[in-house]
Design a protein around this motif. Structure first.
Motif, PDB file in Angstrom:
ATOM      1  N   PRO A  57       0.824  -1.216   0.000  1.00  0.00           N
ATOM      2  CA  PRO A  57       0.000   0.000   0.000  1.00  0.00           C
ATOM      3  C   PRO A  57       0.854   1.261   0.000  1.00  0.00           C
ATOM      4  N   GLY A  58       0.480   2.204  -0.846  1.00  0.00           N
ATOM      5  CA  GLY A  58       1.168   3.483  -0.904  1.00  0.00           C
ATOM      6  C   GLY A  58       2.436   3.487  -1.736  1.00  0.00           C
ATOM      7  N   GLN A  59       2.925   2.334  -2.136  1.00  0.00           N
ATOM      8  CA  GLN A  59       4.155   2.270  -2.929  1.00  0.00           C
ATOM      9  C   GLN A  59       3.809   2.436  -4.412  1.00  0.00           C
ATOM     10  N   VAL A  60       4.219   3.583  -4.963  1.00  0.00           N
ATOM     11  CA  VAL A  60       3.940   3.872  -6.366  1.00  0.00           C
ATOM     12  C   VAL A  60       5.243   4.306  -7.032  1.00  0.00           C
ATOM     13  N   PHE A  61       5.179   4.463  -8.359  1.00  0.00           N
ATOM     14  CA  PHE A  61       6.378   4.758  -9.135  1.00  0.00           C
ATOM     15  C   PHE A  61       6.094   5.907 -10.094  1.00  0.00           C
ATOM     16  N   GLN A  62       7.039   6.817 -10.164  1.00  0.00           N
ATOM     17  CA  GLN A  62       6.877   7.922 -11.082  1.00  0.00           C
ATOM     18  C   GLN A  62       7.222   7.469 -12.506  1.00  0.00           C
ATOM     19  N   GLN A  63       6.523   8.014 -13.488  1.00  0.00           N
ATOM     20  CA  GLN A  63       6.852   7.722 -14.875  1.00  0.00           C
ATOM     21  C   GLN A  63       8.209   8.314 -15.216  1.00  0.00           C
ATOM     22  N   ARG A  69      -2.575   1.980  -4.737  1.00  0.00           N
ATOM     23  CA  ARG A  69      -2.073   0.592  -4.774  1.00  0.00           C
ATOM     24  C   ARG A  69      -1.642   0.283  -6.208  1.00  0.00           C
ATOM     25  N   THR A  70      -0.428  -0.191  -6.382  1.00  0.00           N
ATOM     26  CA  THR A  70       0.144  -0.423  -7.720  1.00  0.00           C
ATOM     27  C   THR A  70       0.150  -1.912  -8.053  1.00  0.00           C
ATOM     28  N   PHE A  71      -0.298  -2.209  -9.275  1.00  0.00           N
ATOM     29  CA  PHE A  71      -0.310  -3.570  -9.818  1.00  0.00           C
ATOM     30  C   PHE A  71       0.501  -3.562 -11.122  1.00  0.00           C
ATOM     31  N   ALA A  72       1.478  -4.451 -11.237  1.00  0.00           N
ATOM     32  CA  ALA A  72       2.270  -4.587 -12.472  1.00  0.00           C
ATOM     33  C   ALA A  72       2.221  -6.043 -12.909  1.00  0.00           C
ATOM     34  N   TRP A  73       2.245  -6.272 -14.194  1.00  0.00           N
ATOM     35  CA  TRP A  73       2.100  -7.644 -14.676  1.00  0.00           C
ATOM     36  C   TRP A  73       2.989  -7.900 -15.886  1.00  0.00           C
ATOM     37  N   LYS A  74       3.128  -9.186 -16.163  1.00  0.00           N
ATOM     38  CA  LYS A  74       3.826  -9.647 -17.369  1.00  0.00           C
ATOM     39  C   LYS A  74       2.837 -10.430 -18.217  1.00  0.00           C
ATOM     40  N   ALA A  75       3.002 -10.340 -19.541  1.00  0.00           N
ATOM     41  CA  ALA A  75       2.107 -11.028 -20.453  1.00  0.00           C
ATOM     42  C   ALA A  75       2.886 -11.478 -21.677  1.00  0.00           C
ATOM     43  N   ARG A  76       2.292 -12.396 -22.408  1.00  0.00           N
ATOM     44  CA  ARG A  76       2.900 -12.841 -23.659  1.00  0.00           C
ATOM     45  C   ARG A  76       1.821 -13.266 -24.636  1.00  0.00           C
ATOM     46  N   ASP A  77       2.176 -13.214 -25.921  1.00  0.00           N
ATOM     47  CA  ASP A  77       1.284 -13.663 -26.989  1.00  0.00           C
ATOM     48  C   ASP A  77       2.126 -14.371 -28.039  1.00  0.00           C
ATOM     49  N   LEU A  78       1.901 -15.664 -28.223  1.00  0.00           N
ATOM     50  CA  LEU A  78       2.736 -16.468 -29.108  1.00  0.00           C
ATOM     51  C   LEU A  78       2.527 -16.126 -30.572  1.00  0.00           C
ATOM     52  N   ASN A  79       1.486 -15.377 -30.905  1.00  0.00           N
ATOM     53  CA  ASN A  79       1.294 -14.896 -32.273  1.00  0.00           C
ATOM     54  C   ASN A  79       1.924 -13.525 -32.502  1.00  0.00           C
ATOM     55  N   SER A  80       2.578 -12.981 -31.476  1.00  0.00           N
ATOM     56  CA  SER A  80       3.157 -11.631 -31.549  1.00  0.00           C
ATOM     57  C   SER A  80       2.097 -10.580 -31.837  1.00  0.00           C
ATOM     58  N   ASP A  81       0.865 -10.774 -31.338  1.00  0.00           N
ATOM     59  CA  ASP A  81      -0.214  -9.809 -31.526  1.00  0.00           C
ATOM     60  C   ASP A  81      -0.013  -8.599 -30.621  1.00  0.00           C
ATOM     61  N   GLN A  82      -0.601  -7.454 -31.041  1.00  0.00           N
ATOM     62  CA  GLN A  82      -0.703  -6.305 -30.145  1.00  0.00           C
ATOM     63  C   GLN A  82      -1.759  -6.617 -29.087  1.00  0.00           C
ATOM     64  N   LEU A  83      -1.482  -6.222 -27.854  1.00  0.00           N
ATOM     65  CA  LEU A  83      -2.385  -6.520 -26.743  1.00  0.00           C
ATOM     66  C   LEU A  83      -2.847  -5.233 -26.076  1.00  0.00           C
ATOM     67  N   TRP A 138      -4.189   1.922  -8.575  1.00  0.00           N
ATOM     68  CA  TRP A 138      -5.591   2.030  -8.157  1.00  0.00           C
ATOM     69  C   TRP A 138      -5.694   3.037  -7.010  1.00  0.00           C
ATOM     70  N   ASP A 139      -6.567   4.032  -7.185  1.00  0.00           N
ATOM     71  CA  ASP A 139      -6.883   4.952  -6.090  1.00  0.00           C
ATOM     72  C   ASP A 139      -7.944   4.266  -5.238  1.00  0.00           C
ATOM     73  N   THR A 140      -7.532   3.587  -4.180  1.00  0.00           N
ATOM     74  CA  THR A 140      -8.438   2.752  -3.395  1.00  0.00           C
ATOM     75  C   THR A 140      -9.397   3.558  -2.519  1.00  0.00           C
TER      76      THR A 140
END
Length: 630
Positions: free
Chosen positions: A497-503, A548-562, A593-595
């Protein structure tokens, strides 16, 4: 010009082929195009040449004159109307007529014959290993021992105009002279492990190639040594001196121990053309460290005529003189390359159905003989070209089950010549009995529907035919539509909670990443094998109450834009309609997320990836991942 040279010169003017894979969105077809020498060399050739202009042509005709029971033939020399060969594993010295008839055979039991040299009077000298000795075998088969040194190996032999025999040994690498009266003397102690090759210049100076290290050394008449070339390779497998005073030196990495009876699956790409011209320095070997062919001029300057990361050279020879093309014999796929004398791009002249071409020999009338290993055969390269030849492409991976489109090709078919294309498909990376059979020949070069069944892998075959006229193939393009695969959210990181990152933006007070997210399209790296989507770069960490910050990883085996949707629901909810949207159509992999906008409680957050940008509405797919209770 002799008749055998004509076909070689007709193939020297052959140019650069290119293979490209053109990819696009998953909703559009992918085109696999083969049109360059570099990529054509990845395929398998039988009686066809791959030239340097981007063409496949019918190759010179290859005829097997003699087959031995031995797996290896290490050496040969021509003498008048016959060819002498030396074999390995229960070795023998055999004399074969120009028509392939076995004229005589001398067994050396459990020894190997690595070296042969013509005798000025009668027959040949032969060097045996291990427990090395030098024998003289007369035309009538009479045999005598002329030299029995203490060294284990006899690697190389040569003779001078006075009838002296020079012997290159191994462990240690020394050079001996054996006079016609049988007296022997040590000529030079190299300090190397082996003297792998020997030749003699018109003025009587010896040129020798060593192993460990791979050097070319000149020994003058006073028995003084001078290193002409200190190569980066393990050994100099062959040395040839030409009438104009230049020297051909074949350098390789570990060929003396590198031949086995098992097949190799090394892919084939070559780096051709002159890459350096130096004296007194060493060159840097390419990645893969297979070998090179050097030309050393009379003044000591040398350059690289041919170089490969994938094919090991065993021998090289001029057809007649230094103005003619150079032939390079290689393994592990039995390829014979032709290189113009100026060192420009080479031609894959033909492939022999063996693993290694170990030695070359040209006769005074321009005939070319080759000996091979795995299996051990004596081969003659005719002046006439083959009438039928086959090229089989490399196996191409569509990445997933594919629907095949059309195959089209560019070819020249004058007169009675023709080019026919076939395909086959399968779901294993190696073509085999579980693949579909080869299709019937396709009729329309401008675009024929591929008849092979849907599968992940595809391969095509071209058959060239021409009795009087020469066909050529310039390019082949295969179209297909990969099956669309659902994107995946492979990982979600929930920051405290409260941990965010500047662009990471220049100047001013940077906004919080995920609250003011970038709008650039998110696409997997097309060079990646697993379709990973690049993650958003996080800037400086700061604290903001209620976020509250959420970061994720993703992949697409067709190399599609997501794009991504972020949803949430109460941890107590159990139905799908309980999910509520936090943010839609996000083009980055972070959300803050602004909780304070929701009541205190425990929630589950879902990240939903969509490939709708790259697919039609009926083909788009989703992939989701949920956090634990937050």
């Amino acid at each position: 010009m002799t008749t055998p040279q004509k076909i070689f010169h007709s193939l020297v003017a052959i140019g650069v082929l290119t293979v490209g894979i053109l990819t696009s969105r998953a909703a559009s077809p992918i085109f696999w195009r083969v049109s360059t020498q570099q990529e054509f060399l990845r395929g398998h050739v039988d009686d066809v040449s791959v030239d340097d202009t981007g063409r496949i042509l019918l190759a010179p005709n290859v005829s097997t004159l003699h087959e031995t029971l031995a797996p290896f033939i290490w050496t040969l020399t021509e003498n008048d109307d016959s060819v002498w060969i030396g074999t390995g594993v229960n070795g023998a010295i055999q004399r074969i007529s120009n028509s392939g008839e076995l004229l005589s055979e001398h067994s050396v039991n459990d020894l190997t014959v690595y070296a042969l040299a013509k005798s000025l009077t009668d027959g040949v000298f032969a060097g045996t290993s291990p427990d090395g000795s030098v024998l003289h075998i007369a035309q009538n088969g009479e045999t005598r021992n002329v030299f029995d040194p203490e060294e284990t190996y006899i690697w190389s032999l040569t003779t001078d105009t006075s009838g002296n025999v020079y012997v290159g040994t191994g462990t240690p690498g020394r050079v001996y002279q054996v006079a016609p009266n049988g007296e022997s003397s040590l000529v030079y102690e190299t300090g190397a492990a082996h003297v792998r090759s020997l030749s003699i210049e018109p003025d009587g100076d010896l040129i020798l190639g060593t192993s460990d290290p791979g050097q070319v050394i000149r020994i003058d008449n006073n028995r003084n040594g001078f290193v002409l070339l200190d190569s980066p390779y393990a050994e100099i497998t062959a040395i040839h001196v030409t009438p104009d005073g230049s020297i051909l030196a074949v350098a390789a990495s570990g060929t003396s121990t590198g031949i086995t009876a098992s097949a190799s699956t090394t892919s084939t790409t070559i780096n051709t053309g002159s890459t350096s011209s130096q004296t007194g320095t060493t060159s840097t070997p390419p990645v893969g460290d297979k070998g090179a062919v050097y030309r050393i001029a009379a003044d000591g300057l040398w350059d690289v005529l041919w170089q490969s990361n994938d094919d090991t050279p065993y021998d090289a020879a001029f057809l007649t003189d230094a103005a003619d093309p150079i032939l390079v014999a290689t393994g592990p796929h039995g390829k014979l390359f032709q290189v113009p004398a100026d060192g420009t791009r080479s031609v894959l002249l033909t492939r022999i159905p063996v693993q290694q071409i170990t030695r070359l020999a040209t006769t005074n009338d321009g005939q070319l003989y080759l000996v091979t290993a795995n299996p051990g055969t004596l081969v003659h390269l005719d002046s006439e070209r083959a009438r039928v030849g086959t090229y089989v492409s490399e196996v191409h991976d569509a990445g997933t089950l594919a629907t095949w489109g059309t195959i089209n090709w560019q070819a020249s078919t004058p007169g009675d010549s023709k080019v026919q294309l076939h395909t086959r498909t399968g779901n294993t990376s190696m073509a085999g009995p579980t693949w579909s059979p080869w299709s019937e020949a396709y009729a329309d070069a401008g675009g024929s529907q591929i008849l092979s069944p849907k599968a992940r892998y595809v391969q095509w075959k071209a058959v060239l035919r021409g009795q009087t006229d020469m066909p050529s193939l310039q390019s082949v393009t295969t179209a297909y539509l990969p099956r669309n695969l659902a994107p995946e959210v492979t990982q979600i990181t929930v920051h405290p909670p409260g941990q965010v990152f500047q662009q990471t933006l220049p100047g001013g007070d940077p906004p919080i990443a995920g609250l003011d997210y970038p709008r650039e399209p998110v696409t997997s790296d097309s060079t990646s094998t697993n379709g990973e989507i690049p993650t958003t770069t996080l800037g400086r960490q700061v604290y903001r109450k209620g976020l509250r910050t959420f970061a994720w990883k993703a992949r697409d085996l067709n190399s599609d834009q997501l794009s991504f949707d972020v949803l949430y629901r109460s941890d107590n909810a159990t139905t799908d309609n309980a999910w509520r949207s936090l943010k839609r159509d996000i083009n980055s992999t972070i959300f803050t997320w602004d909780t304070t906008s929701v009541p205190n409680g425990t929630y589950v957050v879902r990240v939903q990836a969509s490939d709708a940008i790259s697919n039609t509405p009926t083909e788009r797919l989703l992939g989701t991942r949920d956090t634990g209770p937050v």
